[in-house]
Design a protein around this motif. Structure first.
Motif, PDB file in Angstrom:
ATOM      1  N   MET A  81       3.208   4.848   2.719  1.00 49.67           N
ATOM      2  CA  MET A  81       3.979   3.778   2.124  1.00 49.67           C
ATOM      3  C   MET A  81       3.064   2.578   1.910  1.00 49.67           C
ATOM      4  O   MET A  81       2.409   2.122   2.827  1.00 49.67           O
ATOM      5  N   GLU A  82       3.032   2.063   0.715  1.00 47.22           N
ATOM      6  CA  GLU A  82       2.180   0.919   0.414  1.00 47.22           C
ATOM      7  C   GLU A  82       2.945  -0.371   0.671  1.00 47.22           C
ATOM      8  O   GLU A  82       4.139  -0.457   0.440  1.00 47.22           O
ATOM      9  N   LYS A  83       2.222  -1.357   1.175  1.00 53.58           N
ATOM     10  CA  LYS A  83       2.803  -2.661   1.434  1.00 53.58           C
ATOM     11  C   LYS A  83       2.494  -3.543   0.238  1.00 53.58           C
ATOM     12  O   LYS A  83       1.376  -4.008   0.106  1.00 53.58           O
TER      13      LYS A  83
ATOM     14  N   ILE B 171      -8.744  -1.365   2.353  1.00 50.27           N
ATOM     15  CA  ILE B 171      -7.375  -1.569   1.855  1.00 50.27           C
ATOM     16  C   ILE B 171      -6.528  -0.336   2.133  1.00 50.27           C
ATOM     17  O   ILE B 171      -5.398  -0.434   2.631  1.00 50.27           O
ATOM     18  N   ALA B 172      -7.065   0.846   1.811  1.00 52.64           N
ATOM     19  CA  ALA B 172      -6.331   2.078   2.044  1.00 52.64           C
ATOM     20  C   ALA B 172      -6.024   2.268   3.523  1.00 52.64           C
ATOM     21  O   ALA B 172      -4.922   2.693   3.894  1.00 52.64           O
ATOM     22  N   SER B 173      -6.972   1.933   4.386  1.00 54.60           N
ATOM     23  CA  SER B 173      -6.766   2.038   5.826  1.00 54.60           C
ATOM     24  C   SER B 173      -5.624   1.126   6.269  1.00 54.60           C
ATOM     25  O   SER B 173      -4.760   1.522   7.058  1.00 54.60           O
ATOM     26  N   TYR B 174      -5.596  -0.086   5.755  1.00 53.54           N
ATOM     27  CA  TYR B 174      -4.506  -1.010   6.073  1.00 53.54           C
ATOM     28  C   TYR B 174      -3.168  -0.439   5.606  1.00 53.54           C
ATOM     29  O   TYR B 174      -2.185  -0.469   6.335  1.00 53.54           O
ATOM     30  N   ASN B 175      -3.136   0.093   4.392  1.00 50.47           N
ATOM     31  CA  ASN B 175      -1.886   0.616   3.833  1.00 50.47           C
ATOM     32  C   ASN B 175      -1.343   1.814   4.600  1.00 50.47           C
ATOM     33  O   ASN B 175      -0.152   2.080   4.565  1.00 50.47           O
ATOM     34  N   HIS B 176      -2.225   2.545   5.273  1.00 56.25           N
ATOM     35  CA  HIS B 176      -1.796   3.741   5.978  1.00 56.25           C
ATOM     36  C   HIS B 176      -1.586   3.524   7.477  1.00 56.25           C
ATOM     37  O   HIS B 176      -1.401   4.480   8.213  1.00 56.25           O
ATOM     38  N   GLN B 177      -1.599   2.274   7.917  1.00 56.00           N
ATOM     39  CA  GLN B 177      -1.405   1.987   9.337  1.00 56.00           C
ATOM     40  C   GLN B 177       0.001   2.339   9.812  1.00 56.00           C
ATOM     41  O   GLN B 177       0.201   2.684  10.957  1.00 56.00           O
ATOM     42  N   GLU B 178       0.978   2.210   8.948  1.00 51.49           N
ATOM     43  CA  GLU B 178       2.358   2.479   9.366  1.00 51.49           C
ATOM     44  C   GLU B 178       2.902   3.712   8.707  1.00 51.49           C
ATOM     45  O   GLU B 178       2.681   4.079   7.634  1.00 51.49           O
TER      46      GLU B 178
END
Length: 82
Positions: free
Chosen positions: A1-3, A75-82
């Motif tokens: 899910m992207e923020k 950025i992708a790593s941040y987006n996939h944290q949750e």
């Protein structure tokens, strides 16, 4: 899910931005693929987008290709944290 419409910070290894937090702001586009506005100390440095192939491209800015990929991975790593 992207923020989307989110603001967050990332840090990169390497000489150009080492030790600094880059601010990223995600913006939804009409085609559904977000554009990421990247800022260093408040100044806009680049706009990135992840293509359907998975490759990160720079829409605006003057970053080296390896920096674009590093930033895209952060950025992708941040987006996939949750």
């Amino acid at each position: 899910m992207e923020k989307l419409d989110d603001i967050f910070e990332v840090s990169l290894a390497g000489e150009q931005f080492e030790g600094r937090q880059l601010t990223i702001r995600a913006e939804q586009t009409t085609d559904g693929v977000p554009v990421y506005h990247c800022y260093d100390e408040g100044a806009s440095i680049a706009q990135l987008r992840q293509e359907t192939s998975g490759e990160w491209t720079q829409l605006w800015g003057d970053l080296q290709p390896d920096t674009v990929q590093q930033l895209g991975e952060a950025i992708a790593s941040y987006n996939h944290q949750e």
